[in-house]
Design an enzyme around this catalytic site. Sequence first.
Site, PDB file in Angstrom:
ATOM      1  N   TYR A 118       0.850  -1.191   0.000  1.00 22.29           N
ATOM      2  CA  TYR A 118       0.000   0.000   0.000  1.00 22.29           C
ATOM      3  C   TYR A 118       0.884   1.238   0.000  1.00 22.29           C
ATOM      4  O   TYR A 118       1.832   1.341   0.783  1.00 22.29           O
ATOM      5  CB  TYR A 118      -0.900   0.038   1.240  1.00 22.29           C
ATOM      6  N   GLU A 173      -3.809   7.194  -3.836  1.00 24.63           N
ATOM      7  CA  GLU A 173      -3.274   5.956  -3.272  1.00 24.63           C
ATOM      8  C   GLU A 173      -3.274   4.849  -4.308  1.00 24.63           C
ATOM      9  O   GLU A 173      -4.013   4.899  -5.298  1.00 24.63           O
ATOM     10  CB  GLU A 173      -4.054   5.518  -2.038  1.00 24.63           C
TER      11      GLU A 173
END
Length: 380
Positions: A101, A188
């Site tokens: 991530y 993201e």
Amino acid sequence: MKLHEHQAKGVFADTGIPTPSSQLASSVEEAVDAADAIGYPVAIKAQVHVGGRGKAGGIKLAENEDEARSAASDILGMDLKGLHVEDVLVEEAVDFTDEIYVGVTMDRGAGKPVVMVSARGGVDIEEVAAEDPDAIVREHVDPAFGLHPYQARRVAFEAGLGAVATDVARVLSTLYELWEDNDATEVEINPLMVTADEDVVAADAVMNVDDDALFRHPEIAEMESEAADDDLEQKANEYDFDYVRLDGNVGIIGNGAGLVMTTLDIVDYYGGAPANFLDIGGGAKAERVTNALDMVFSDENVESVVFNIFGGITRGDEVAAGINEALEQLDEIPKPVTVRLAGTNAEEGQEILNTDLVSVEETLEAAVQHAVENAQEADR
């Protein structure tokens, strides 16, 4: 403004972030043709603004044409957490060994941007934050200087990414530049996949941009209508409303964010459930009020509507005229409407209101209770 995955990936790819080959499709045949052109295996992914698409059946892998056809048939037209799926992204499947991530957002508590990296990618980052906060490495950024390369490298290495840490740091630096240059509120990648050859590939993409800054980014503003998931979002864009859809059945319209938030709380206090947040703003004229009612009536979850207007800049008689104008155009009032007016020209507004079409209450509490009762009665 929330970009769809395929839109965000286009922006990411233009800056050099590796992304899989992909094509957008709006029919089963288009999806099959895209899969044939890309080459199997492929991932077929619903293009709606919800998390957990895979768990909800909105992402499927296909090894051949029959599986691609079946997956596209299943996903196109499905209801995914309340949103209708009209498009799918057909994408080259990534043979990965690990998932990471990476993200950038604003830490409002610290008053600074924050970059984040976690070796536990591929799952909801909120779950990771709740279960194991230390699994997310964070670094605050001084906006006057931007993200320094050493900061990006530090969070990548502290996340334990080993051989791919340098590549991840480059991706993170690029994401920060995108966040800053485009007035984004959040960017993201989850997951950033690691291949057997230790390459990194953005298998997903999220990019949200501040609505008030879109005038500075015409190329992103052009994506706005396409980025809307449903008719309500398109109407909100068209009418220039901040409309937030909630899970309840009491529609709420007010002038001012604080006033609307107060109304939401009081609806909850009296046992109701708000269906939306809709602020029509100060100085709202009749046309804007008409548009607001059109939006709320278009929300299939709404069973009753409460109008909470406090006149400062906004005049109560203007609002009342707008309510009458909107409702008098209809052959039948789709949902019961309760109105509370206070402040500038409130008495004039109450006299103008057509009480054959709406219920008028003197206090906010009485108006909310009446609206909640209407919604509860509709559910019986």
